[in-house]
Design a protein around this motif. Structure first.
Motif, mmCIF file in Angstrom:
data_model
loop_
_atom_site.group_PDB
_atom_site.id
_atom_site.type_symbol
_atom_site.label_atom_id
_atom_site.label_comp_id
_atom_site.label_asym_id
_atom_site.label_seq_id
_atom_site.Cartn_x
_atom_site.Cartn_y
_atom_site.Cartn_z
ATOM 1 N N TRP A 62 -1.364 8.006 -10.737
ATOM 2 C CA TRP A 62 -0.355 6.870 -11.531
ATOM 3 C C TRP A 62 -1.499 5.525 -11.190
ATOM 4 O O TRP A 62 -2.133 5.542 -10.277
ATOM 5 N N GLN A 63 -1.522 4.808 -12.301
ATOM 6 C CA GLN A 63 -2.507 3.555 -12.153
ATOM 7 C C GLN A 63 -1.725 2.210 -12.261
ATOM 8 O O GLN A 63 -0.752 2.358 -12.997
ATOM 9 N N PHE A 64 -2.186 1.472 -11.502
ATOM 10 C CA PHE A 64 -1.454 0.010 -11.566
ATOM 11 C C PHE A 64 -2.516 -0.852 -11.635
ATOM 12 O O PHE A 64 -3.734 -1.036 -11.263
ATOM 13 N N HIS B 72 5.952 6.099 -6.510
ATOM 14 C CA HIS B 72 6.262 7.460 -7.066
ATOM 15 C C HIS B 72 6.754 8.137 -5.955
ATOM 16 O O HIS B 72 7.948 8.688 -5.773
ATOM 17 N N GLU C 63 -5.931 3.772 -8.854
ATOM 18 C CA GLU C 63 -5.259 4.791 -9.151
ATOM 19 C C GLU C 63 -5.021 5.704 -7.895
ATOM 20 O O GLU C 63 -5.775 5.904 -6.977
ATOM 21 N N CYS C 64 -3.527 6.114 -7.919
ATOM 22 C CA CYS C 64 -3.314 6.933 -6.739
ATOM 23 C C CYS C 64 -3.820 8.138 -6.527
ATOM 24 O O CYS C 64 -4.015 9.069 -7.708
ATOM 25 N N ASP D 243 0.953 -1.339 0.121
ATOM 26 C CA ASP D 243 -0.122 -0.201 -0.069
ATOM 27 C C ASP D 243 0.986 1.118 -0.001
ATOM 28 O O ASP D 243 0.797 2.133 0.906
ATOM 29 N N CYS E 59 2.596 3.900 -3.139
ATOM 30 C CA CYS E 59 3.014 4.157 -4.408
ATOM 31 C C CYS E 59 4.489 4.580 -4.425
ATOM 32 O O CYS E 59 4.991 5.064 -3.885
ATOM 33 N N LEU F 299 -1.617 3.971 -1.420
ATOM 34 C CA LEU F 299 -2.523 3.732 -2.732
ATOM 35 C C LEU F 299 -4.054 3.662 -2.128
ATOM 36 O O LEU F 299 -4.974 3.923 -2.682
ATOM 37 N N TYR G 204 -2.372 10.883 -5.342
ATOM 38 C CA TYR G 204 -1.641 12.075 -5.334
ATOM 39 C C TYR G 204 -1.362 12.624 -6.760
ATOM 40 O O TYR G 204 -1.392 13.635 -7.452
ATOM 41 N N VAL H 65 4.700 -2.256 -8.241
ATOM 42 C CA VAL H 65 4.473 -2.229 -6.718
ATOM 43 C C VAL H 65 4.768 -3.625 -6.483
ATOM 44 O O VAL H 65 4.015 -4.634 -7.137
ATOM 45 N N CYS I 165 2.512 -0.829 -13.130
ATOM 46 C CA CYS I 165 2.327 0.545 -13.345
ATOM 47 C C CYS I 165 1.651 0.291 -14.812
ATOM 48 O O CYS I 165 2.378 -0.044 -15.908
#
Length: 362
Positions: free
Chosen positions: A86-88, A64, A80-81, A60, A62, A69, A83, A113, A94
């Motif tokens: 970013w999508q995973f 970045h 989707e994060c 849990d 991100c 998350l 902040y 991740v 990613c």
């Protein structure tokens, strides 16, 4: 033949074992198309369930900027994060970085991740917490809750304890606290104690209290006996790293109980109680009566563990005395034997070599 044991200091507490499945949350806590952040073995874990019901787990955080998350959202079947968007994918890869320009040489798929094996079984979402020191060790199968037949009813209850995992597990298998902690005008009192003798045998990664008549001081057992009209037998297993199973049977009627001591942080453990039964399905208010007694017993255990934690802050030495504390010794030795087996590659040297009868008063 009963064992005769001298007093000796309890083994030092040790970290939770890796390389096992742990219950991260109840299945109902993560609906389709949602996610939930939890802590397991002091590790932040994100549980996800896609709209078609598939479950997954990942760290849990991100990669970045370290944002959890779990503050984000499920965008379709992607995480989707919150902040930077970013999508995973649910396997941790990613899939998109919105800030990248169209001709950027950066390939988001090379960013991942950490993901964890995850299964939805018997009312819980289970996460496999592997041990990086033994990457070639195969993932063991997830143990099933013994359910002899269907249909059945099921009841789940969780509560947090101010306890290390080891202290919680030792409390789980302690047979002598019942007359003192579980007191009521309806059942056990210290004056009602009597001698007990139970026979144990080794099982893989654990030990078993072989089939015997359950306590006459327990109203739920006596209610079951009254309903069934026959003699009850109960079998109790403890299995590493944290599971206690109790199966009470009378002919085709049964109650199956699993209790898990789930390590959350170093000094916080969650007790996960799950009971299934087929005996009270037709009895008016039978389920309500069962749940009432179960919640009452569990609440008393919580009070005891939380009070004990006050004393444990002073790190007192332990003295494990007599047969009543032998299961605690087996647990510590079994845990150490498992670690030694991994380190040496040799079969586990089980501390219980054969059937042993223990005697105590409770």
């Amino acid at each position: 033949m009963s064992t005769v044991l001298e007093q000796d200091p309890a083994p030092l507490r040790s970290p939770p074992l890796l390389g096992f499945w742990y219950a991260a949350a109840t299945s109902s806590e993560v609906a389709p198309g949602t996610m939930k952040g939890v802590t397991l073995l002091s590790t932040p874990i994100l549980l996800c369930r896609t709209k078609d019901g598939r479950v997954s787990a990942m760290l849990d955080l991100c990669p970045h900027r370290g944002m959890p998350l779990s503050f984000g959202r499920m965008e379709g079947d992607r995480v989707e994060c919150y902040y930077h968007g970013w999508q995973f994918e649910t396997d941790g890869r990613c899939a998109a970085i919105p800030s990248l320009v169209s001709d950027s040489p950066i390939d988001p798929k090379k960013i991942c991740v950490t993901s964890y094996p995850c299964q939805d079984q018997d009312g819980y979402l289970w996460v496999y917490m592997g041990d990086s020191r033994y990457p070639d060790r195969p993932i063991p199968p997830l143990m099933r809750h013994p359910l002899p037949s269907s249909p059945y009813l099921m009841f789940q209850h969780s509560q947090m304890l101010s306890s290390t995992l080891d202290d919680g597990v030792v409390g789980l298998m302690d047979p002598a606290h019942g007359p003192y902690v579980h007191q009521s005008s309806l059942w056990r009192k210290p004056a009602s104690q009597h001698d007990k003798a139970k026979t144990f045998e080794p099982i893989p990664n654990g030990f078993r209290m072989i089939g015997h008549a359950p306590s006459k001081n327990s109203p739920p057992y006596q209610l079951l006996k009254w309903v069934s009209g026959g003699e009850l037998t109960t079998t109790i297993d403890f299995v590493l790293p944290n599971q206690r199973y109790e199966l009470i049977q009378c002919g085709s009627l049964w109650v199956s109980i699993r209790v898990l001591m789930t390590p959350i942080t170093e000094h916080e453990t969650r007790m996960d109680f799950c009971a299934a039964w087929n005996v009270f399905r037709w009895l008016p208010f039978g389920s309500s009566i069962f749940k009432y007694f179960a919640k009452g017993f569990l609440a008393q255990d919580k009070v005891a563990m939380d009070r004990q934690s006050i004393g444990l802050k002073h790190k007192p030495p332990f003295r494990l005395v007599g047969d009543a504390d032998q299961q605690a010794k087996w647990y510590h030795k079994l845990k150490a034997a498992h670690v030694a087996s991994l380190q040496t590659g040799q079969p586990l040297d089980h501390p219980l070599k054969g059937p042993v009868t223990l005697r105590w008063r409770s």
